[in-house]
Write a protein that holds these residues in place. Structure first.
Motif, PDB file in Angstrom:
ATOM      1  N   TYR A 524      51.794 -16.573  19.910  1.00 39.93           N
ATOM      2  CA  TYR A 524      52.715 -16.183  18.839  1.00 39.93           C
ATOM      3  C   TYR A 524      52.562 -17.119  17.640  1.00 39.93           C
ATOM      4  N   TRP A 525      52.618 -18.437  17.900  1.00 44.19           N
ATOM      5  CA  TRP A 525      52.503 -19.402  16.808  1.00 44.19           C
ATOM      6  C   TRP A 525      51.095 -19.395  16.222  1.00 44.19           C
ATOM      7  N   ARG A 527      49.095 -16.794  15.981  1.00 47.34           N
ATOM      8  CA  ARG A 527      48.965 -15.617  15.107  1.00 47.34           C
ATOM      9  C   ARG A 527      49.689 -15.841  13.784  1.00 47.34           C
ATOM     10  N   ARG A 528      50.835 -16.510  13.835  1.00 48.21           N
ATOM     11  CA  ARG A 528      51.566 -16.777  12.593  1.00 48.21           C
ATOM     12  C   ARG A 528      50.755 -17.674  11.663  1.00 48.21           C
ATOM     13  N   ARG A 531      47.831 -15.785  10.188  1.00 52.58           N
ATOM     14  CA  ARG A 531      48.262 -14.921   9.086  1.00 52.58           C
ATOM     15  C   ARG A 531      48.426 -15.727   7.794  1.00 52.58           C
ATOM     16  N   SER A 532      48.951 -16.950   7.912  1.00 54.64           N
ATOM     17  CA  SER A 532      49.098 -17.791   6.719  1.00 54.64           C
ATOM     18  C   SER A 532      47.743 -18.157   6.130  1.00 54.64           C
TER      19      SER A 532
END
Length: 554
Positions: A524-525, A527-528, A531-532
């Motif tokens: 989850y982290w 992928r975040r 994305r950034s």
């Protein structure tokens, strides 16, 4: 015996220039004598030439480990492994890993490492791991026979068990049991389980104090003798101080830890230690190295193995010695119901805590309005006391926040800080409220007070890092985040924020290496952060630290 592990990571050359991030991580923070210490070295590589050199060579087998000092012995080194990396945008990030094993031999201080990897752009270092190995307790494991499992049941008015509390009670002499008051208060049936497995009802006691969450109950002396239980003894007054080693006995398990230095609590009978306590351990004794009781365990926060939770073992215990005056004076035990003090503020707070727990478990039809009204009345009474009790006000704030009233919680925390400006709990929690409001400067002030020492200092350091990011103080935020990751390398939110800081400083390679490390912890982290990196509109802009206006500038 415990080893306290502190891990500090740094690079001689910034990762964005070498294309390599070297990380060292131990398998846990607490060790016993004879334990194996497992250190994993990981290299995250974005520079193609460095990756080729490791792939065609021996990987991390050639990492140089400097001399190790202290009472440990190096056992063996695992072969380095190459793992397929992660494609971050158009670039591959490779990871190579290697495990180094050590044995803890004797009490003392030990330093493992540092480790150094030569790259085409210069050396990259994961710095040394300093360990502290404490003296073992001198008491025998047989003390566990004097710590009995306790069960307290509360019945429905119409019959049946409404809820059950489980914990422990210590046999202190031939006829007294020492436990937590919150376990037995209001219970309709209390039983302890003897070492033979037989259960024994408990119906009488001598004293109880909600302020120290402790109760002294009666047990049949003949049963104690039949079970061949060796009662525990109370420690003499002033035998422990912040920094001393203490031991919690919970069932057949002995948990070691050290007392925190809490300046505002230094003269109180309230101890905070690093022992690992689990749910259901309330009432357990806290012992000195010689095996004498100095406290009764009231609550704990065991390190949770979850990437979203910062591991920080913490235990709350109270010194129960004020309870023994009736026994020493020869008084007879009385019904446990007679020990209740209904007008005591701490007892009334316990009632609200129980009501909130019952509502959270779906066993209450109360909407919460009545509970909030009770909390408001308790807060008004606590604030108007001749000498306001900071800890009581802090607990009221916690309950108000749990009940969903943030403003009432704020009022309670501010009242606690008015009574004691250095109260660590109130400072930390009101700092969190400021973070939600993006009042970064105020949040930083409160977190700094907590991080100066005592419990929650790692959580407070993380709060300081988030505040620094909000203030665009990225160099300071990076340093603080590395301190947090030194205490818990598996704390994914801090690693994510470190990646965001790298992006804000224009170091995209460093952010990609951190993304690869995040994939090992929590996708989850990862992928975040990906994305950034791929979509700058979702991440911070490349900014330097913003100048701060002063009165001279106006």
């Amino acid at each position: 015996m415990i080893a306290i592990l502190m891990l500090f990571l740094q690079s001689v050359v910034p990762p964005g220039q070498t294309g390599v991030r070297l990380q060292a991580e131990a398998d846990r923070a607490v060790y016993l004598p004879g334990d194996t210490i497992r250190v994993e070295l990981s290299a995250y590589i974005t520079a193609p030439s460095s990756a080729d050199a490791l792939r065609t060579g021996r990987g991390l087998d050639n990492v140089a480990a400097h001399a190790t000092e202290g009472p440990v012995r190096r056992l063996s080194d695992g072969r380095s492994q190459s793992r397929d990396g992660h494609a971050i945008m158009d670039q591959m990030v490779y990871r190579y890993a290697r495990t180094v094993l050590y044995a803890a031999l004797a009490p003392g201080t030990v330093t493992l490492g540092p480790w150094q990897l030569e790259t085409e752009h210069g050396p990259v270092v994961a710095t040394a791991l300093p360990l502290r190995i404490a003296d073992p307790p001198s008491f025998q494991a047989s003390v566990t026979r004097a710590v009995l499992p306790l069960r307290a049941d509360v019945f429905h008015p119409g019959g049946g068990i409404a809820y059950r509390r489980n914990g422990y009670a210590s046999v202190v002499n031939g006829m007294t049991l020492l436990t937590s008051w919150h376990l037995v208060r209001g219970a309709d049936r209390i039983e302890v389980t003897l070492p033979s497995g037989r259960t024994l009802p408990v119906r009488k006691g001598w004293s109880a104090q909600a302020e120290i969450d402790a109760a002294l109950l009666y047990i049949d002396a003949a049963a104690v003798a039949d079970e061949q239980i060796s009662p525990l003894s109370m420690a003499a007054d002033h035998t422990v101080a912040p920094g001393d080693w203490v031991y919690a006995v919970t069932g057949n398990r002995i948990s070691s830890g050290w007392l925190h230095v809490v300046p505002d609590q230094a003269d109180s009978r309230r101890w905070l230690a690093t022992n690992r306590i689990r749910p259901g351990d309330s009432g357990s004794p806290l012992l000195t190295r010689e095996g004498n009781i100095v406290g009764v365990v009231a609550a704990g926060m065991a390190g949770v193995q979850h990437p979203d939770v910062l591991r920080e073992d913490l235990m709350l215990a109270y010194d129960p010695r004020p309870l023994f005056e009736p026994v020493m004076s020869g008084a007879s035990p009385r019904s446990i119901d007679d020990l209740n003090q209904p007008e005591n503020l701490y007892n009334r707070i316990m009632d609200v805590e129980m009501a909130l727990a019952t509502r959270a478990q779906g066993r209450s039809s109360d909407t919460g309005t009545l509970l909030l009204e009770q909390l408001l009345l308790l807060l008004e009474e606590a604030e108007s006391a001749p000498i306001p009790d900071a800890e009581l006000l802090h607990r009221l704030g916690l309950l108000a926040q749990h009940a969903g009233d943030r403003e009432l919680a704020r009022q309670a925390y501010l009242a606690a800080l008015n009574a004691d400006p250095q109260h660590y709990g109130a400072n930390y929690l009101i700092g969190l409220l400021h973070v939600t409001e993006q009042d970064w400067s105020s949040a930083d002030t409160h977190f700094t007070r907590v991080a100066s020492g005592g419990p929650f200092r790692h959580l407070a350091t993380y709060g300081m890092a988030r505040s620094a990011m909000g203030l665009h103080q990225f160099d300071r935020a990076e340093s603080l985040l590395n301190q947090v990751l030194a205490s818990d390398p598996g704390f994914a939110p801090a690693l994510f924020d470190l990646g965001q800081v790298q992006l804000a400083k224009g170091n995209r390679l460093g952010a990609k290496q951190i993304t690869s490390a995040l994939y090992r912890l929590d996708s989850y982290w990862a992928r975040r952060l990906t994305r950034s990196i791929e979509h700058p509109e979702f991440g911070p802009s490349a900014l330097s630290e913003l100048p701060r206006l002063t009165l001279d500038d106006l």
